[in-house]
Scaffold this active site. Structure first.
Site, PDB file in Angstrom:
ATOM      1  CG  HIS A   1      -6.146  -1.769   0.234  1.00 36.90           C
ATOM      2  ND1 HIS A   1      -5.501  -1.147  -0.812  1.00 36.90           N
ATOM      3  CD2 HIS A   1      -5.452  -1.444   1.350  1.00 36.90           C
ATOM      4  CE1 HIS A   1      -4.474  -0.459  -0.358  1.00 36.90           C
ATOM      5  NE2 HIS A   1      -4.421  -0.631   0.958  1.00 36.90           N
TER       6      HIS A   1
ATOM      7  CG  ASP B   1      -7.494  -1.627  -3.476  1.00 37.04           C
ATOM      8  OD1 ASP B   1      -8.188  -1.020  -2.624  1.00 37.04           O
ATOM      9  OD2 ASP B   1      -6.269  -1.751  -3.373  1.00 37.04           O
TER      10      ASP B   1
ATOM     11  CB  SER C   1      -0.954  -0.047   1.198  1.00 38.35           C
ATOM     12  OG  SER C   1      -1.952   0.931   1.112  1.00 38.35           O
TER      13      SER C   1
END
Length: 410
Positions: free
Chosen positions: A366, A335, A192
């Site tokens: 995610h 996501d 991320s």
């Protein structure tokens, strides 16, 4: 039963089916890679990239559910790997820590995976722990950066915490690792926000990276903070609207960062800092989105003239063309934090750049990527399996390249 009640039940069932996306079927990952030799080498160690990803049947086809379960529940039967915490005192008086985990089996190569977690995460985050343990079981040493301010047990000793684009902390961890293990080969890996930091680090031209870094991996990042977070004339402020509940996710992330700031407010919001950086504590506390928080706090502390300038500097999309080290990127189309519109640049980049691969899955949310089972998923996620395999592929690609160079100069 009354017709109204039956209608209500039918509507609820339809909504659940739509939310859970149960009509979807497993699909193979989409691969963008212009370098056939590099792709074939990765496939040798990571053949699962050719096979369909099979999410948990009842709820795994929903990116929302995958994301929420990942953030709240974490992994199934999550181990707690044992490691050593390393403390570094930086030039700006910051206390940087990273956790070091040794391999559980021998590997023919000395490989260290240098991990950068997501926003406000650390070595204690569940998804980090499970990946570390799985990598240890395959013979890899792991080092996990703890973002400054995020650990409960470590106090902030300077007037800053982590940011979206400051790669100095990651650089200091990597430099520390090369001193500890001069002969190790390093794979840089980020989740991320960490994926953005690792990618930016690999493309920055004003820093010196050790030549022991042989590859990089980025997972579930958004590549362009300006497009993701800011309003513009084309209405591409994807996170700043309620479509796909992105405003809700943004609110949660904002609150997490605010909690870190307020936890260390005696240092971060001292009278001297507030006066020097022109900070208003009420504005910081009232911020409901990351751009509002970054306007009230981050860009002022780090001396940017505007949030747009901060985001442009932070976004790895502006550094991609400078990357020379082999890299593999992962994203999921469902996501909820990273809209598919933001994935076009990385598709194009991987389609043109040698030694680069982009892997895009239809499902996974995610950082979720749970797989198998009807309700209860497998203990090891598809993502953990894929990452360890891709690391092996990057090591093989490096060794093959090194062998060919030796043969050519012989």
């Amino acid at each position: 039963m009354s017709p109204a009640f039956l209608t209500a039940i039918a509507v609820i069932i339809c909504l659940l089916f739509r939310l859970l996306n149960v009509n979807s079927q497993p699909a193979k990952p989409y691969i963008w890679c212009s370098d056939g030799t590099f792709m074939d080498t990765i496939y040798k160690i990571a053949p699962l990239l050719r096979d369909p990803y099979v999410p948990t049947r009842l709820w795994g086809f929903s990116g929302h559910v995958q994301t929420i379960i990942h953030s709240i529940v974490g992994r199934v039967k999550c181990p707690w790997p044992l490691g050593e915490r390393i403390y570094l005192k930086l030039a700006d008086n910051s206390t940087l820590t990273y956790d070091l985990y040794q391999p559980l089996i021998e590997h023919e190569d000395d490989i260290t995976v240098a991990i950068c977690p997501g926003i406000g995460n650390t070595s204690e985050s569940v998804y980090i722990r499970t990946f570390v343990h799985y990598a240890q079981c395959h013979g890899y040493r792991c080092a996990v950066l703890n973002h400054i301010g995020a650990l409960q047990s470590v106090q902030v000793t300077s007037t800053r915490i982590f940011t979206y684009g400051h790669t100095g902390d990651y650089k200091d961890m990597v430099n520390s690792l090369t001193k500890k293990y001069p002969s190790t080969k390093i794979i840089a890996l980020g989740f991320s926000l960490g994926g953005n930091l690792v990618t930016k680090y690999m493309g920055e031209t004003d820093i010196k990276r050790p030549n022991t870094i042989i590859g990089g991996v980025s997972i579930c990042q958004g590549y362009n903070a300006v497009e993701a977070l800011l309003s513009c004339a084309r209405a591409t402020n994807w996170l700043l609207n309620w479509q796909n509940f992105r405003r809700f996710y943004l609110y949660v992330m904002t609150e997490n960062v605010k909690q870190i700031i307020m936890k260390h407010r005696q240092t971060l919001l001292s009278d001297d800092v507030k006066q020097r950086c022109k900070l208003n504590e009420r504005d910081i506390a009232a911020a409901a989105t990351l751009p509002e928080l970054d306007e009230a706090y981050t860009r002022r502390v780090h001396n940017f003239q505007s949030v747009t300038e901060l985001y442009k500097w932070s976004s790895c999309i502006n550094y991609l063309q400078n990357i020379e080290t082999p890299m593999v990127f992962f994203n999921a189309k469902d996501d909820p934090l990273v809209p598919v519109e933001l994935l076009k640049p990385i598709r194009e980049f991987a389609s043109e750049k040698s030694h680069t691969m982009y892997v895009e899955l239809a499902h996974g949310g995610h950082l979720g990527f749970y797989e198998g089972g009807l309700i209860y998923p497998n203990p090891v996620t598809w993502l953990d399996r894929a990452l360890v395999a891709v690391i092996g592929g990057l090591v093989l690609a490096h060794n093959d390249f090194h062998t060919k160079n030796q043969a050519a100069t012989a």
